[in-house]
Design a protein around this motif. Sequence first.
Motif, PDB file in Angstrom:
ATOM      1  N   ARG A 342       0.849  -1.189   0.000  1.00 38.69           N
ATOM      2  CA  ARG A 342       0.000   0.000   0.000  1.00 38.69           C
ATOM      3  C   ARG A 342       0.888   1.244   0.000  1.00 38.69           C
ATOM      4  O   ARG A 342       1.850   1.321   0.767  1.00 38.69           O
ATOM      5  N   ASP A 345       0.418   6.028   3.624  1.00 40.26           N
ATOM      6  CA  ASP A 345      -0.812   6.519   4.281  1.00 40.26           C
ATOM      7  C   ASP A 345      -0.397   7.308   5.514  1.00 40.26           C
ATOM      8  O   ASP A 345      -0.627   6.881   6.641  1.00 40.26           O
ATOM      9  N   ARG A 368      -4.374  13.404   4.143  1.00 41.84           N
ATOM     10  CA  ARG A 368      -3.904  12.082   4.528  1.00 41.84           C
ATOM     11  C   ARG A 368      -3.746  11.200   3.278  1.00 41.84           C
ATOM     12  O   ARG A 368      -4.403  11.437   2.268  1.00 41.84           O
ATOM     13  N   MET A 439      -8.029   1.029  -1.841  1.00 41.90           N
ATOM     14  CA  MET A 439      -8.685   0.763  -0.568  1.00 41.90           C
ATOM     15  C   MET A 439     -10.083   1.348  -0.657  1.00 41.90           C
ATOM     16  O   MET A 439     -10.263   2.477  -1.117  1.00 41.90           O
ATOM     17  N   GLU A 441     -12.335   2.600   1.819  1.00 45.32           N
ATOM     18  CA  GLU A 441     -12.387   2.920   3.251  1.00 45.32           C
ATOM     19  C   GLU A 441     -13.066   4.254   3.519  1.00 45.32           C
ATOM     20  O   GLU A 441     -13.146   4.711   4.648  1.00 45.32           O
ATOM     21  N   ASP A 465     -11.190   2.277   8.748  1.00 47.73           N
ATOM     22  CA  ASP A 465     -11.591   3.640   8.396  1.00 47.73           C
ATOM     23  C   ASP A 465     -13.019   3.693   7.884  1.00 47.73           C
ATOM     24  O   ASP A 465     -13.729   4.656   8.139  1.00 47.73           O
ATOM     25  N   ARG A 475     -11.922   6.129  15.375  1.00 48.46           N
ATOM     26  CA  ARG A 475     -11.503   4.755  15.651  1.00 48.46           C
ATOM     27  C   ARG A 475     -10.589   4.629  16.875  1.00 48.46           C
ATOM     28  O   ARG A 475     -10.401   3.539  17.400  1.00 48.46           O
TER      29      ARG A 475
END
Length: 590
Positions: A342, A345, A368, A439, A441, A465, A475
């Motif tokens: 990935r 992030d 982000r 992703m 999310e 997420d 979260r």
Amino acid sequence: MENIDDNREIILHGIGASPGVCIGHAYIVDTEGVDVVRKYHIDSACLKNEKNRFKSAAKKAKNELRAIIESTPEELRQHTNILETHMVLMKDKMLYGKIIEAIEKEQINAEWALKKVVANVQATFKNLDDSYFKERASDVGHVSDRIMRNLVGMDQVNIKDINKRVILIARDLSPAETSQIQLERIKGFVTDRGGMASHTSIIARTLEIPAVLGLDNATSIIKNDDLIIVDGAFGEVVVHPAEQTLEQYYNRKISYEKHKAVITQSGHFTAETSDGFHLKVMGNIELPEEVVTAVNYGSDGIGLYRTEFQYLSRPNFPGENELFDKYKDVVEIMAPKPVTIRTLDINGDKAVAYTSDAEEANPALGLRAIRYCLKKPDVFNTQLRAILRASAFGNVRVLFPMISTYDEIIEAKKILNKAADALYNEGINFNENIEIGIMIEVPAAAIMADVMAKEVDFFSIGTNDLIQYALAVDRGNKDVAHLYQPLDPAIIRMIKRVADAAKANGIKAFMCGEMAGDPINAPVLLGLGIDELSMNPQTIPIVKSMIRSLKIGDARLFVKDLLKQASAKEVIKLVQDRYGGILSEKVYKK
Ligand code: PEP
Ligand code: MG
């Protein structure tokens, strides 16, 4: 606040974030800095004193800088220009003068005045369309941090330097700090804040150290060197345990370890339902070294490599070769099994100290992941080149995080293609057909999944997420943890939508959020049509074992019922009634 001077036993209850039992002495670390500054009123009579407090903190900070400059060898002196700039800034009217003025006029404490003035100055610099001033905004941040540390009298704790076998007690630990934990020294940790799906808790599970989070007042109850017990499976912390309690938890520790050894052995069997459906069960890793753990637990590949951890806890961005070496190691160890890398992030709860970005009011909604990378194409390009080069050594997939719009996919692919063209022209090998995924999310991506599916080879659902954004639940916040429900009907409907869109467009739907690693969710995910699960490596064996007890046909029918339910409570009840019995034979009990 509770006061325990008499060493009586007390049991605290928090969120069991990482299973296992440890017994040891407490080591309090206060790793909180500028973020937790509080505002308070200063009486007129104390204003002079408050201003002097600020002046002496600024002076101390300046002296520290001078000492650094003077101790720098002559041949490296040209690199200390930036520190000279910082020294000048410390006496700058816009900063120094305004802070004194704010204390005086608004009768506020020095820390608050510093925080407020710095935020204003940084915002002004950032709005100027000139890179020089943008850079100065970051200098102001460094200067402010240095003064703040002196104001609050805080020594920087470096978790890496702790050289005793202890249990860490902290108000909070950032993911970067947690990733610094030395396993041979730190037995476990306990924090006042944090939730089950926070990155801190994810890392604790990957490191396999017991952790209890969200205890509220552990740092005020527990004192340095207190004997404590941490049971991360049941979220319990016992302070000053009695002889009998010690024995009871020691037995629990032994039986947990025995149970784990038995279940781990079965990790290498395939995850095939009794009616012949084979689901791949992959591992999530944060650091390249963890790939060995994933292999040991029987992972069918790496479903999520969170690459950002290689960017945290260091003074600057890693270079292409450094990244390439790490990716290549992981890819070669796993080959021919897939490794899903990935892209970066950062920000959200994983801020990188050396970037010059201003503090964001809502980091989870801010610059982000892919948003950051698209804004910093150089940083992105360096990583993409490293990933592409690693793809020549095994089976690599590339995964873009936090996609919320179609345009982001197009833009990210454009940059990836450009990186590929450049490598091609340089005669460097890479996989020209590398699989590209996103992703899912952000709820917008779940809603647009049918459109987005046309642009990619796979989806990977990030429930950590997705739940946070869909249900508007932080979260990492223990106070709203009760609302953080993977089996909320809104979430299962979204997952269905994504899986259906993937199927209709001939691509795969994977899941790599924590929801995938809870064995009770396996029948639900199977029935919803998820093609592959990825999780903390240590949960692979139990999830595989759960899958082997299921039938895909039953799961598909069962999910039809679930989709008619109105509340998380009803869904959970149905799942527990139907599958709780199978699971209870497999899980560890007190
Ligand atoms: C997720 O959001 O579910 C996910 C896997 O990504 P991360 O936990 O790193 O945000
Ligand atoms: Mg995520």
